[in-house]
Design a protein around this motif. Structure first.
Motif, PDB file in Angstrom:
ATOM      1  N   GLU A   1      -5.439  -0.763  10.020  1.00 38.44           N
ATOM      2  CA  GLU A   1      -4.335  -1.616   9.588  1.00 38.44           C
ATOM      3  C   GLU A   1      -3.184  -0.786   9.017  1.00 38.44           C
ATOM      4  O   GLU A   1      -2.017  -1.145   9.150  1.00 38.44           O
ATOM      5  CB  GLU A   1      -4.844  -2.607   8.535  1.00 38.44           C
ATOM      6  N   TYR A   2      -3.518   0.333   8.405  1.00 40.61           N
ATOM      7  CA  TYR A   2      -2.497   1.136   7.741  1.00 40.61           C
ATOM      8  C   TYR A   2      -2.407   2.548   8.326  1.00 40.61           C
ATOM      9  O   TYR A   2      -1.835   3.443   7.704  1.00 40.61           O
ATOM     10  CB  TYR A   2      -2.800   1.230   6.238  1.00 40.61           C
TER      11      TYR A   2
ATOM     12  N   GLU B   1     -10.810  -1.353   9.208  1.00 38.26           N
ATOM     13  CA  GLU B   1      -9.789  -1.755   8.234  1.00 38.26           C
ATOM     14  C   GLU B   1      -8.743  -0.663   8.067  1.00 38.26           C
ATOM     15  O   GLU B   1      -7.563  -0.952   7.831  1.00 38.26           O
ATOM     16  CB  GLU B   1     -10.447  -2.087   6.895  1.00 38.26           C
TER      17      GLU B   1
ATOM     18  N   SER C   1       0.831  -1.194   0.000  1.00 38.47           N
ATOM     19  CA  SER C   1       0.000   0.000   0.000  1.00 38.47           C
ATOM     20  C   SER C   1       0.871   1.252   0.000  1.00 38.47           C
ATOM     21  O   SER C   1       2.070   1.213   0.278  1.00 38.47           O
ATOM     22  CB  SER C   1      -0.909   0.015   1.233  1.00 38.47           C
TER      23      SER C   1
ATOM     24  N   GLN D   1      -1.273   5.760  10.294  1.00 39.46           N
ATOM     25  CA  GLN D   1       0.068   6.291  10.529  1.00 39.46           C
ATOM     26  C   GLN D   1       0.240   6.661  12.000  1.00 39.46           C
ATOM     27  O   GLN D   1      -0.662   7.231  12.623  1.00 39.46           O
ATOM     28  CB  GLN D   1       0.317   7.508   9.644  1.00 39.46           C
TER      29      GLN D   1
ATOM     30  N   GLU E   1       0.782   3.524   2.145  1.00 35.09           N
ATOM     31  CA  GLU E   1       1.228   3.821   3.498  1.00 35.09           C
ATOM     32  C   GLU E   1       2.510   3.076   3.867  1.00 35.09           C
ATOM     33  O   GLU E   1       3.275   3.522   4.715  1.00 35.09           O
ATOM     34  CB  GLU E   1       0.122   3.453   4.504  1.00 35.09           C
ATOM     35  N   ASP E   2       2.749   1.920   3.238  1.00 41.52           N
ATOM     36  CA  ASP E   2       3.952   1.147   3.564  1.00 41.52           C
ATOM     37  C   ASP E   2       5.205   1.913   3.154  1.00 41.52           C
ATOM     38  O   ASP E   2       6.074   2.170   3.968  1.00 41.52           O
ATOM     39  CB  ASP E   2       3.923  -0.218   2.876  1.00 41.52           C
TER      40      ASP E   2
ATOM     41  N   ARG F   1       2.582  -7.756   9.082  1.00 41.91           N
ATOM     42  CA  ARG F   1       1.452  -7.748   8.142  1.00 41.91           C
ATOM     43  C   ARG F   1       1.315  -9.106   7.452  1.00 41.91           C
ATOM     44  O   ARG F   1       0.201  -9.589   7.218  1.00 41.91           O
ATOM     45  CB  ARG F   1       1.627  -6.637   7.114  1.00 41.91           C
TER      46      ARG F   1
END
Length: 780
Positions: free
Chosen positions: A495-496, A492, A134, A498, A136-137, A200
Motif C-alpha cells: 500500500e505504501y 499491506e 504515513s 515506493q 511514505e506519503d 487512498r
C-alpha cells in the motif's frame, strides 16, 4: 475562550501575524510556512495544547467579525464535529460583497472545495487525521487535502452560515477563466500527489474500483445509422449555423445524421435551423415539453427512433476541429469496445483564435485509475460520445449543468472510457457562454450539484465494490491475509511501497523499492543450492498457514497467495507434481490459456498469467509453476494498445473452430516481444508457436529456449500470449563491484516494465541508461 485556541498563521519570514489578522484575541499564536506540506501539519498537531486549533492560510489581510472565534468553538463543541468553516465578506474595488460557501457533503471530495482562508479544528480530531498520514506519503502540496479527507471519515465538516470575517479579493478573474486551473501543466505535480491521496481515501472507504472489465459489442442492435451528432440549442442564432456546417462537413465511411433539439428558441435560431430542412442528414426536433434542460434535450434525442448506434456531443456554439472528428470517435468505439469516448479540445475566442490555457486534453486520465480520479476533478473533457443502448439504459439528468459529468461517472464505473488526446474540438469562449461569468451564488449551486453527483456515485461504487468482495478469489485472499501474518505484512506494505517512473522513449518503466523481494532476487539457483534445500512449492513443504485452491486441468495445479508479493493479489500456480520448470511438451502449448480461463472464471476476472523460465527469473527452477497478477498492474499490458499500433503481422492461420490466430512482432518496446492473438478462444495455433520457439537458440542441457511469457484475455483483440525471449538470467551489473552493482534479477514482471529493487540505493540511483543496458543484456 482565548485560552482554548492555538492560532497558526501562514505568512512569510518578514511578516508579523498581527499584520495578517485584525481582531485576533489574546491567544497563543504561531507562524507556519505558506507551504501545504506534511511537516507543517505535524508541527501544528505537536504544538497544539488547546482544545481548538485555528489555521489561517490567507494570502491577504483578514478582519475577524464580531464573536467570530466564539461562534466557531460553539459549533466545534459538538462531539461529532471535527472542523468548521464559515461564509465571509470580500472587499473589492466596488465595495464589500458577501461570499457565501456551500455545505460539505460526502461527495465534496474535489480538492478545490472552497473552505475560505480560516478553518478551525478540534485538536483531538486533527491529531487523529495527521497520524493517518504515513511517513511514505510526505506530501509537499496536499497535506490539508489529505487531512480533511481523513477527518471526513469520522467527523462532520460543518459550514457556519454566518459571515465571520472579511478579506480582500485577490482573484478577479471571471468564473469561466478559473475553471481550468486544475489542468494547467504547471500544476501537474500537485495533481499527481492529490490523486494519490484521494485514491487512498477511496480504498479506505470501500469506494475504490479496479479498472473496468466490461466492454460493449459495437455492432449490437439495429439502428438507422452508425452515429448521430446531437446539438441541444436555445437562442444561439449567432453560432448555430457554424455548428451545423461543422457536422455536415464530416467525412466518414459510415452513415450519420444530425439531431438538433431546438428548445423553444425565440431569437431566430429556429428559422436558421429550418434552412437545412432539405438535407436528409438533419433532424430538427422541437420538444413538446417546456421544462427541459440540456440533459433533458439529450434524453429526448437519444430516445428518438432516428438516433444512431453512437451519440456524439456538439454544443451549439462550438465546432469540430476538422472533417475527421466523427470518424476518429467512431473508430475509437470499435477499436476499444469502450462505452464512452472523450476527446480533447482547444480553447478559442469567437473568431477561433486560441485562448489560455490553450489545449485541454485531460492527460491526468490513466487507464489504471482515471475512473477513480474522475470523482476528484470537476470535468472530463470534450467532445463526449456514448454508446446509445447503454445511454438509453442509464438515462440523462434533466439539468443544464453537470449532466455530462454525471454520465462520465456512471459509465466509468463499469465500462472502459476511450480517450483521444489530439485536438478534435474547438471550444469557443465568448460573452454568450452560459458559464463565462457566473455569480458566486450560481457557482455554488453548480458545485453543490456536482458534489451531490459524487455523493450518489460513491454510494453506488461502494455497493459495487462490496459485490466484488464476494467473489471466490477475493474471499480466498482476505481469508489468507487474515490468518497468515507473513503474507499480510508483506501485502499491506504494498500500500505504501515506493515507486519511480522512468520513461525511456515512449516506454513507461516503473522501478519498485521492495526489500521483501530480496528472498527471490538473491536466491541461489545453481544445482547444488537447489538440491540442498527443500522445495518450497511442494505441498508437503508449504507453511502451515498457506492455503491453496486445486485446479484440475490436463495437469493438476495448486493456486496460492505469494507471501513475497510484487503486486497486490500476487498468486503462484504450481504443479502438484514435482518436476522441472519447463513448459516444453505441456499439452500442446495450450496450458497458459486454460489456466487464464480458469482463474478469470473461477477466481477473479482481470488476471494475467506469467511464466519465468528456469534461467529467466525463476527462483524455483526445480518445480513447474506459473504466477499471476492483475492486468491493471502490469506496465506491458497497460501499454499494449500503443505497442499494437506499430506491431508487424508476421503470420496468420485459421483454427479448426474457424477463429483466426495471428502472430505479431512488437516493435516499440525496450526488448523483443512476439505476440500470438486468437479471436474468441483461449488457445493459440500450436504449429505457429512451435515454429517461433524453434527459431530461438537452445542452450546446452536446457529443455527449452529461454523466455518469459505473459497470457491474458484482451477484451479488444482476443486471447493474447506474449513471449519475451531471453539471453541471460541476470545482467552484468548484478555481480559488479562497488557503486556499479545493481541488485536486479529480472523475471517476467521486470521484463514487463516493473523493475524490482530490494536495495534502496539501487532504487534511488538507477538511471535510464542503466535500464536500457539491463534490458539489452538479458533479452535476446
Amino acid at each position: 475562550m482565548e485560552k482554548n485556541i492555538t492560532c497558526f498563521i501562514a505568512c512569510g519570514e518578514e511578516t508579523k501575524p498581527s499584520d495578517m489578522i485584525e481582531g485576533l484575541p489574546e491567544c497563543r499564536v504561531l507562524k507556519i510556512p505558506c507551504s501545504d506540506d506534511t511537516e507543517t501539519y505535524r508541527f501544528i498537531a505537536a504544538e497544539s495544547h488547546t482544545p481548538y486549533v485555528l489555521v489561517c492560510r490567507a494570502k491577504q489581510y483578514i478582519r475577524l467579525g464580531s464573536r467570530a472565534l466564539e461562534r466557531m468553538t460553539d459549533y466545534l463543541s459538538a462531539p461529532s464535529c471535527g472542523m468548521v468553516y464559515a461564509d465571509r465578506y470580500e472587499e473589492t474595488g466596488e465595495g464589500m460583497r458577501p461570499h457565501p460557501v456551500i455545505d460539505y457533503q460526502e461527495g465534496s471530495v474535489r480538492d478545490d472545495f472552497d473552505f475560505g482562508s480560516l478553518v478551525m479544528y478540534r485538536t483531538e480530531a486533527l491529531r487523529q487525521a495527521v497520524a493517518e498520514i504515513s511517513v511514505e506519503d510526505d506530501y509537499a502540496y496536499s497535506a490539508s487535502y489529505a487531512i480533511r479527507l481523513a477527518l471526513s471519515r469520522r467527523y462532520a465538516l460543518t459550514h457556519i452560515r454566518e459571515y465571520l470575517y472579511t478579506e480582500a479579493e485577490t482573484d478577479t478573474r471571471r468564473s469561466g477563466e478559473k475553471q481550468f486551473d486544475y489542468v494547467d501543466p504547471r500544476n501537474r505535480s500537485v495533481q499527481i500527489e492529490r490523486e494519490a491521496a484521494f485514491t487512498r481515501y477511496l480504498k479506505k472507504t470501500g469506494a475504490y474500483l479496479p479498472p473496468a472489465t466490461h466492454r460493449i459489442d459495437p455492432n449490437e442492435g439495429s439502428f438507422p445509422c452508425e452515429a448521430s451528432v446531437i446539438i441541444p440549442v436555445r437562442n444561439r442564432v449567432r453560432t448555430i449555423d457554424d455548428a451545423i456546417r461543422s457536422v455536415l462537413e464530416q467525412q466518414t465511411t459510415f452513415d450519420y445524421n444530425l439531431i438538433i433539439v431546438d428548445n423553444h428558441s425565440t431569437d431566430g435560431t429556429t428559422e436558421a435551423i429550418r434552412r437545412y430542412a432539405g438535407n436528409a442528414k438533419v433532424v430538427h426536433l422541437i420538444p413538446e415539453r417546456t421544462d427541459l434542460g440540456i440533459g433533458g434535450c439529450w434524453d429526448l434525442a437519444v430516445r428518438d427512433a432516428r438516433c444512431g448506434r453512437f451519440a456524439v456531443q456538439l454544443d451549439s456554439d462550438d465546432l469540430y476541429s476538422g472533417p475527421d472528428t466523427l470518424q476518429l470517435i467512431i473508430d475509437k468505439f470499435h477499436n476499444e469496445r469502450c462505452a464512452m469516448v472523450i476527446g480533447s479540445y482547444r480553447m478559442t475566442n469567437f473568431d477561433l483564435e486560441t485562448l489560455p490555457p490553450g489545449v485541454i486534453d485531460h492527460r491526468e486520465w490513466t487507464d489504471r485509475n482515471g475512473h477513480n480520479n474522475a470523482l476528484r476533478i470537476n470535468g472530463l473533457g470534450a467532445p463526449r460520445a456514448f454508446f446509445t443502448p447503454l445511454l438509453r439504459e442509464t438515462g440523462i439528468p434533466n439539468v443544464s449543468y453537470g449532466e455530462d459529468y454525471a454520465l462520465g461517472l456512471a459509465f466509468s464505473r463499469q465500462y472502459r472510457i476511450g480517450r483521444i488526446y489530439e485536438v478534435i474540438y474547438l471550444c469557443r469562449r465568448w460573452e454568450g457562454n452560459s458559464d463565462a461569468a457566473l455569480s458566486i451564488e450560481k457557482v455554488n449551486r453548480n458545485n453543490a450539484y456536482k458534489d451531490s453527483l459524487r455523493t450518489l456515485e460513491l454510494a453506488r461504487r461502494r455497493a459495487l465494490a462490496a459485490k466484488e468482495q464476494d467473489r471466490p478469489g477475493t474471499r480466498f485472499l482476505k481469508h489468507q491475509l487474515a490468518h497468515w501474518e507473513l503474507a499480510r505484512t508483506n501485502h499491506e506494505a504494498l500500500e505504501y511501497i515506493q515507486t519511480r517512473c522512468i520513461r525511456p522513449g515512449d516506454n513507461v518503466i516503473w522501478v519498485q523499492f521492495n526489500p521483501a523481494r530480496a528472498v527471490s532476487t538473491c536466491a541461489k539457483t545453481d544445482p547444488a543450492s537447489i538440491a540442498a534445500r527443500p522445495c518450497f512449492l511442494c505441498l508437503e513443504n508449504k507453511p502451515a498457514e498457506q492455503e491453496s485452491l486445486r485446479i484440475e486441468l490436463d495437469e493438476t495445479f495448486d493456486l496460492r497467495i505469494n507471501p513475497y508479493p510484487i503486486l497486490p493479489g500476487h498468486l503462484t500456480i504450481s504443479s502438484e507434481r514435482h518436476q522441472p520448470q519447463t513448459l516444453a511438451g505441456k499439452t500442446g502449448r495450450q496450458l497458459p490459456g486454460k489456466l487464464v480461463e480458469w482463474i478469470n472464471r473461477h477466481f477473479a476476472p482481470g488476471y494475467a498469467l506469467f511464466y519465468n523460465g528456469a534461467k529467466c527469473g525463476a527462483s524455483a527452477p526445480d518445480h513447474f509453476h506459473f504466477q499471476a497478477a492483475r492486468m491493471q498492474d502490469i506496465p506491458l499490458i497497460l501499454q499494449w494498445d500503443r505497442l499494437m499500433e506499430t506491431a508487424t503481422l508476421t503470420a496468420e492461420t485459421t483454427l479448426t473452430n474457424g477463429n483466426k490466430c495471428r502472430s505479431y512482432r512488437i516493435e516499440g518496446y525496450l526488448c523483443p516481444v512476439q505476440a500470438f492473438i486468437t479471436e474468441n478462444t483461449p488457445v493459440s495455433d500450436t504449429a505457429l508457436v512451435e515454429a517461433y520457439l524453434r527459431s530461438l537458440p537452445l542452450h546446452p542441457d536446457e529443455d527449452e529456449p529461454r523466455y518469459n511469457l505473459f497470457a491474458w484475455e484482451d477484451p479488444k483483440r482476443g486471447f493474447t500470449v506474449a513471449y519475451i525471449p531471453r539471453a541471460l538470467h541476470r545482467p552484468s551489473c548484478y555481480t559488479a563491484q562497488g557503486g556499479a552493482q545493481r541488485l536486479i534479477s529480472p523475471g517476467a514482471l521486470d521484463m514487463a516494465g516493473l523493475l524490482v529493487t530490494p536495495r534502496r540505493e539501487d532504487f534511488e540511483n538507477l538511471t535510464e541508461e542503466e535500464i536500457r543496458q539491463i534490458y539489452n543484456e538479458v533479452s535476446l
